[in-house]
Design an enzyme around this catalytic site. Sequence first.
Site, mmCIF file in Angstrom:
data_model
loop_
_atom_site.group_PDB
_atom_site.id
_atom_site.type_symbol
_atom_site.label_atom_id
_atom_site.label_comp_id
_atom_site.label_asym_id
_atom_site.label_seq_id
_atom_site.Cartn_x
_atom_site.Cartn_y
_atom_site.Cartn_z
ATOM 1 N N ALA A 207 -12.024 -26.481 -22.469
ATOM 2 C CA ALA A 207 -11.680 -27.875 -22.166
ATOM 3 C C ALA A 207 -12.700 -28.434 -21.174
ATOM 4 O O ALA A 207 -13.360 -27.676 -20.462
ATOM 5 C CB ALA A 207 -10.289 -27.939 -21.557
ATOM 6 N N GLY B 283 -10.031 -23.121 -23.664
ATOM 7 C CA GLY B 283 -9.610 -23.897 -24.825
ATOM 8 C C GLY B 283 -10.412 -23.554 -26.069
ATOM 9 O O GLY B 283 -9.907 -23.676 -27.198
ATOM 10 N N GLU C 5 -8.783 -20.570 -27.403
ATOM 11 C CA GLU C 5 -7.451 -20.955 -27.904
ATOM 12 C C GLU C 5 -7.551 -21.618 -29.287
ATOM 13 O O GLU C 5 -6.697 -21.415 -30.142
ATOM 14 C CB GLU C 5 -6.762 -21.888 -26.898
ATOM 15 N N GLU D 80 -8.902 -19.430 -17.146
ATOM 16 C CA GLU D 80 -8.191 -20.545 -16.506
ATOM 17 C C GLU D 80 -7.615 -20.219 -15.137
ATOM 18 O O GLU D 80 -7.634 -21.060 -14.237
ATOM 19 C CB GLU D 80 -7.059 -21.040 -17.412
#
Length: 695
Positions: free
Chosen positions: A64, A105, A108, A128
């Site tokens: 992200a 992300g 993910e 994270e």
Amino acid sequence: MVKLELREMDAGRVAVLRIENPPVNSVGSAVRVSLDEQLKAALSDASVKAVVLTGTARFFSGGADIREFNTPKAAVRPSLRELIAQIEAAEKPIVAAINGTALGGGLELTLGCHGRVADPTAKLGLPEVKLGVLPGAGGTQRLPRLIGLDAALEIIVGGEPVTAQQALEYGLVDDVDNDPVAKAIELALTIAQGVRAPRRVDHDPMDMPASAAAFDSARKNAERRYRGCIAPLEAIACVEKTLTTKLEEGLEFERDRFQYLVNGDQSKAQRHIFFAERKAAKLPSDEPADVKIRRVGVVGAGTMGGGIAMSLANAGLSVVLMEQSDAALERGWGTIVRNYETSQRRGRFTAEEVEERLARIQRSVDYADFADADLVIEAAFEDMAVKKEIFSRLDAVCRPDAILASNTSRLDIDEIAGVTSRPERVLGMHFFSPANVMRLLEVVKGAQTSNAVLAAVFGLATRIGKVPVLVGVCDGFVGNRMVSHYTREAYFLLEEGATPAQIDGALRRFGMAMGPLQMQDMAGLDISWAARKRQAPTRPAHLRYSKVADRICEMGRFGQKTGSGFYRYEPGSREPIPDPEVHALIEQCAAEAGIVRRDISDEEIVERTIFALVNEAAKIVQDGIAQRPSDIDVVYVAGYGFPMFRGGPMFYADTVGLEHVLNTIQRFHKEHGEFWTPAPLLEELVRSGRRFSDL
Ligand code: NAD
């Protein structure tokens, strides 16, 4: 952003979606929108049999876009969660071709796919928790379902990436291949043809014996490793959900915990430190290095020299370790060998790795062995005469382009450089103890140190895994100059009514790795005693001076190494035990100084010590000794055990409000005198309604 390319294969047409968002292929709002469009195009095209999702250059995706957190862009639809749900539910097979790094992300995204193929050089991870958040796009729910609890906890709580090979062993990827896109196309088509089943994660609660012990131990490790940080504990709670809830409910829980963390002060502080470290690595000039550092000499094989030599050898550099006598050399060598043996026992290195590292360190008692060194780091006694003697000898034997550095804690680099014929190639490299473990490196720029030399040393620092911070010449540079004020207040508080355990306890509860008095006991009280004796002749007589530490030293109590200091220690133990003898001595010092002891609150302990750091730091920024306030935060978090979740002293001051900090400092100034003269920069910031982060 995301490119769609159609590939015609014998078994049918495949859409390859490629994320192109340099430099790290982050999946920010624009990439999400673009990926959504291209995905819909591929899925709605009846001629497309399967989809492959990949990245560009060295990145599949760095995750992200952290800079969008807490901004309206974070809310742009579709969210990463929605995209992943769409991928997971697609009727056509979607396979990830993990061409390079896939983090957060990015990883993910691949967990929603129906298969994963990685390039052998790929790194996969969920970092994270290091930024004070947790994998919020299904990572905590899908990863355990895919690879089991233990491996998932390791990746999610450890935060370290795994290699493609490890990922294959865990079952995180289905294949490792030099051409991951070709292999992913092949895999996607075999799934489309029904030859192979898609690897969709099971949405039911995980069918696993609930292992309370595994979660207990994960929590204990997290508490030890991330002192005071809440994100790893929240991440563990999310993983635990996989045992009792269906995927959808688990995702809701994860989303809720992510929102809680991302809006909290801790994650803001941790993100600040993440960017601060990257900023600290930037030098004011972009002049390139003018020497490639391959061989490094180290003078002195004591506490610091040994650790520095290990750091260099660990990174593959060739080292010459020099001492003043064979006996001192053998003593230092023995410590290095024992340290490596311990690392090997703990599984950090294999026997061969230890052997390789030891073989890189040449032992010497002769300056002539430095003739071919690119850099020499001096770590001998903290004594100007000793340093000057060493530097003039180094100047005589080393190549004219060799860099000469001192690991001095406080001494004047310009005075040291003055005895050489090459002051532009002399600087300070201030490592922290233990030097093979602590990440901070203060790089001290002398008045004449050249930019090319700084560039060479910053490059080396990064190679050996250190976080370099540029600092200027002054007594104690950034870290130790500030720490003098911090320990001074701790000593004053002892006289005013606190005990060592109360002071250390309050600061540990604040989040410091250890309290100031414990730290002194660990470092050795004789070291700061020597510094105080050196400073005594120039100490202004009218200023308050606590004799507590000197009197403790006079009793032969030098800290852990003598079994007693501010505390006492049982043989072989580092556990500080409060000592009534010390309490009596403190009371006596207070009585002699005419101080009436009183109750001291934890709040006062924290404000007196931490605001002393902040006030001095503001003066350091103003003096130009540090390039920017965030560099000071890096120094304190990476080198002095300041809690990462508070973002360093400057960020902490911004968080509690500079007006409050200044008001408190002004009150202390009235009560305790001129040590507390407010830093003009702090006054100026409050006047103009700005914060340190605005500078
Ligand atoms: P130490 O006493 O453990 O080691 C110093 C070593 O240098 C000794 O082994 C000594 O024999 C050797 N030495 C002295 N003169 C020498 C010479 N002329 N030639 C070759 N070797 C010589 O000291 P230390 O704690 O390793 O500190 C070394 C330097 O690092 C000091 O300047 C100190 O201020 C600085 N430093 C120390 C720490 C710390 O926590 N100990 C942290 C940062 C910086």
